[in-house]
Scaffold this motif. Structure first.
Motif, PDB file in Angstrom:
ATOM      1  N   GLN A  29       0.823  -1.211   0.000  1.00 32.71           N
ATOM      2  CA  GLN A  29       0.000   0.000   0.000  1.00 32.71           C
ATOM      3  C   GLN A  29       0.859   1.265   0.000  1.00 32.71           C
ATOM      4  N   SER A  30       2.014   1.223   0.635  1.00 33.60           N
ATOM      5  CA  SER A  30       2.907   2.386   0.643  1.00 33.60           C
ATOM      6  C   SER A  30       3.423   2.678  -0.761  1.00 33.60           C
ATOM      7  N   GLU A  31       3.865   1.660  -1.465  1.00 36.13           N
ATOM      8  CA  GLU A  31       4.358   1.869  -2.826  1.00 36.13           C
ATOM      9  C   GLU A  31       3.240   2.317  -3.761  1.00 36.13           C
ATOM     10  N   THR A  32       2.034   1.789  -3.545  1.00 38.42           N
ATOM     11  CA  THR A  32       0.892   2.229  -4.357  1.00 38.42           C
ATOM     12  C   THR A  32       0.585   3.706  -4.111  1.00 38.42           C
ATOM     13  N   ILE A  91       2.673   6.011  -3.010  1.00 33.40           N
ATOM     14  CA  ILE A  91       3.778   6.825  -3.536  1.00 33.40           C
ATOM     15  C   ILE A  91       3.615   7.034  -5.036  1.00 33.40           C
ATOM     16  N   ARG A  92       3.254   5.974  -5.749  1.00 33.25           N
ATOM     17  CA  ARG A  92       3.030   6.093  -7.192  1.00 33.25           C
ATOM     18  C   ARG A  92       1.888   7.065  -7.493  1.00 33.25           C
ATOM     19  N   HIS A  93       0.816   6.978  -6.717  1.00 35.38           N
ATOM     20  CA  HIS A  93      -0.336   7.845  -6.966  1.00 35.38           C
ATOM     21  C   HIS A  93       0.001   9.310  -6.683  1.00 35.38           C
ATOM     22  N   ILE A  94       0.673   9.569  -5.557  1.00 29.28           N
ATOM     23  CA  ILE A  94       1.026  10.952  -5.206  1.00 29.28           C
ATOM     24  C   ILE A  94       2.004  11.530  -6.221  1.00 29.28           C
ATOM     25  N   ALA A  95       2.972  10.734  -6.687  1.00 34.91           N
ATOM     26  CA  ALA A  95       3.955  11.225  -7.656  1.00 34.91           C
ATOM     27  C   ALA A  95       3.297  11.614  -8.972  1.00 34.91           C
ATOM     28  N   ASP A 118       5.353  29.993  -9.145  1.00 37.56           N
ATOM     29  CA  ASP A 118       5.456  29.964  -7.689  1.00 37.56           C
ATOM     30  C   ASP A 118       4.231  29.345  -7.026  1.00 37.56           C
ATOM     31  N   GLU A 119       3.059  29.495  -7.659  1.00 36.66           N
ATOM     32  CA  GLU A 119       1.853  29.002  -7.012  1.00 36.66           C
ATOM     33  C   GLU A 119       1.650  27.504  -7.212  1.00 36.66           C
ATOM     34  N   ASP A 120       2.419  26.858  -8.074  1.00 35.79           N
ATOM     35  CA  ASP A 120       2.267  25.434  -8.336  1.00 35.79           C
ATOM     36  C   ASP A 120       3.003  24.610  -7.282  1.00 35.79           C
ATOM     37  N   ILE A 121       2.391  23.494  -6.879  1.00 38.85           N
ATOM     38  CA  ILE A 121       3.033  22.550  -5.964  1.00 38.85           C
ATOM     39  C   ILE A 121       3.791  21.523  -6.790  1.00 38.85           C
ATOM     40  N   THR A 122       5.062  21.339  -6.504  1.00 40.48           N
ATOM     41  CA  THR A 122       5.894  20.409  -7.256  1.00 40.48           C
ATOM     42  C   THR A 122       6.532  19.401  -6.309  1.00 40.48           C
ATOM     43  N   LEU A 123       6.968  18.287  -6.881  1.00 37.30           N
ATOM     44  CA  LEU A 123       7.616  17.253  -6.085  1.00 37.30           C
ATOM     45  C   LEU A 123       8.937  17.742  -5.509  1.00 37.30           C
ATOM     46  N   ARG A 124       9.694  18.496  -6.305  1.00 35.31           N
ATOM     47  CA  ARG A 124      11.018  18.946  -5.866  1.00 35.31           C
ATOM     48  C   ARG A 124      10.950  20.171  -4.961  1.00 35.31           C
ATOM     49  N   GLY A 125      10.031  21.072  -5.247  1.00 37.99           N
ATOM     50  CA  GLY A 125       9.997  22.328  -4.506  1.00 37.99           C
ATOM     51  C   GLY A 125       9.113  22.326  -3.286  1.00 37.99           C
ATOM     52  N   ASN A 126       8.224  21.352  -3.157  1.00 40.08           N
ATOM     53  CA  ASN A 126       7.277  21.322  -2.037  1.00 40.08           C
ATOM     54  C   ASN A 126       7.258  19.924  -1.416  1.00 40.08           C
ATOM     55  N   THR A 127       8.417  19.468  -0.980  1.00 38.66           N
ATOM     56  CA  THR A 127       8.509  18.113  -0.427  1.00 38.66           C
ATOM     57  C   THR A 127       7.697  17.969   0.859  1.00 38.66           C
ATOM     58  N   ALA A 128       7.604  19.039   1.658  1.00 37.99           N
ATOM     59  CA  ALA A 128       6.841  18.957   2.911  1.00 37.99           C
ATOM     60  C   ALA A 128       5.354  18.749   2.625  1.00 37.99           C
ATOM     61  N   GLU A 129       4.812  19.531   1.671  1.00 32.10           N
ATOM     62  CA  GLU A 129       3.399  19.387   1.326  1.00 32.10           C
ATOM     63  C   GLU A 129       3.117  18.027   0.695  1.00 32.10           C
ATOM     64  N   VAL A 130       4.014  17.578  -0.179  1.00 32.20           N
ATOM     65  CA  VAL A 130       3.830  16.280  -0.824  1.00 32.20           C
ATOM     66  C   VAL A 130       3.894  15.158   0.219  1.00 32.20           C
ATOM     67  N   SER A 131       4.821  15.256   1.155  1.00 32.79           N
ATOM     68  CA  SER A 131       4.933  14.232   2.206  1.00 32.79           C
ATOM     69  C   SER A 131       3.682  14.205   3.078  1.00 32.79           C
ATOM     70  N   GLU A 132       3.133  15.387   3.353  1.00 35.87           N
ATOM     71  CA  GLU A 132       1.905  15.445   4.156  1.00 35.87           C
ATOM     72  C   GLU A 132       0.738  14.787   3.415  1.00 35.87           C
ATOM     73  N   LYS A 133       0.631  15.067   2.110  1.00 40.37           N
ATOM     74  CA  LYS A 133      -0.420  14.427   1.306  1.00 40.37           C
ATOM     75  C   LYS A 133      -0.238  12.907   1.290  1.00 40.37           C
ATOM     76  N   LEU A 134       1.009  12.471   1.197  1.00 38.57           N
ATOM     77  CA  LEU A 134       1.300  11.037   1.196  1.00 38.57           C
ATOM     78  C   LEU A 134       0.898  10.408   2.522  1.00 38.57           C
TER      79      LEU A 134
END
Length: 290
Positions: A149-152, A154-158, A168-184
């Motif tokens: 489930q973790s790998e699934t 991660i694939r979905h969030i990516a 600047d207003e876009d959320i990206t994997l590289r620039g917003n790792t904290a927000e992406v991790s929270e969503k994950l």
């Protein structure tokens, strides 16, 4: 879905003393009944010994941050979460499960991001079991369930976000790792609730373009960076030129003709925008025929 509950148990140290006394009493009754041919005492001693032995066999040790799920002929009775020595239901099966905080480090996954670019990504998931009944009986193997489930997730969030962008207003994997991790973490908690697992933290520990496009995407990033910088410079140059004209005309009470304004604007823009030094040209005025 079956919920965790507390099973009946007693303090093992106190029970151990009582059981030893009962075994001694049963031995005395058995020997007395056998010696003096008193069958009632003999039977009573045997029964007392068997009962004491059953309860002695039901003793269990629970270590720190561990739990024991008690099953009686396939039926879930409850869980012991306190640490120590306890006596519980005789003839029961005891399944041990850890309540410690643990890490799961996913393998490096190749996923297409929101823009369709292949990226490599992996994450660390920090979790612990909070419901032993769901962890043991809700899924087949809760550790394998967490991994899949973790790998699934991660694939979905990516695939939900681009790897990088210059907006600047876009959320990206590289620039917003904290927000992406929270969503994950939120998505993982929803997926793993059925297994009685609590997600404490998730962190991306590897993020890069796939090797086959890494060079091309680096050039693309450089081109976008240059374009973005040029746009900022042009916007600043236009603003500075407009401000300079307004201050000259207001402060010195000078009114430029349209031709002179165009010439002045051209000179200011060239001197500000160019990335090389400019050579000043001194205008001494126009020559008139006499």
């Amino acid at each position: 879905m079956q919920e965790e509950k507390k099973v009946v148990y007693v303090n093992g140290y106190l029970a151990l003393v009582v059981l030893v006394v009962l075994i001694l009493i049963s031995a005395y009754l058995g020997l007395t009944g056998l010696a003096f041919e008193q069958p009632v005492k003999l039977v009573l001693g045997i029964i007392l010994f068997l009962v004491s032995f059953l309860f002695l066999n039901s003793m269990t040790i629970v270590g720190p941050n561990q739990a024991k799920a008690i099953l009686f002929f396939g039926k879930y009775l409850g869980t012991i979460k306190e640490n120590g020595l306890f006596v519980t239901v005789p003839l029961s099966q005891k399944s041990e499960i850890s309540l410690r905080v643990r890490n799961f480090n996913s393998s490096v996954l190749k996923v297409n991001d929101f823009d369709g670019n292949p990226v490599e990504i992996s994450a660390v998931v920090v979790f612990k079991v909070v419901d032993t009944s769901k962890a043991l009986f809700g899924v087949d193997n809760y550790l394998d369930f967490i991994e899949i489930q973790s790998e699934t997730a991660i694939r979905h969030i990516a695939s939900e976000y681009p790897y990088d962008t210059f907006e600047d207003e876009d959320i990206t994997l590289r620039g917003n790792t904290a927000e992406v991790s929270e969503k994950l973490a939120i998505e993982l908690q929803e997926r793993l609730a059925v297994a009685g697992v609590q997600i404490i933290e998730t962190r991306l520990n590897h993020l890069a373009y796939a090797t086959e496009i890494a060079s091309a995407m680096l050039q693309r990033q450089q081109a976008k960076a240059i374009l973005s910088a040029r746009q900022t410079i042009v916007q600043g140059a236009v603003s500075m030129t407009q401000m300079a004209l307004e201050q000259i005309e207001e402060g010195q009470e000078i009114n430029f003709t349209d031709d002179r304004k165009i010439q002045l604007i051209n000179n200011l823009l060239v001197s500000i925008i160019t990335d090389k030094g400019t050579q000043p040209v001194i205008n001494t005025g126009e020559l008139k025929d006499r």
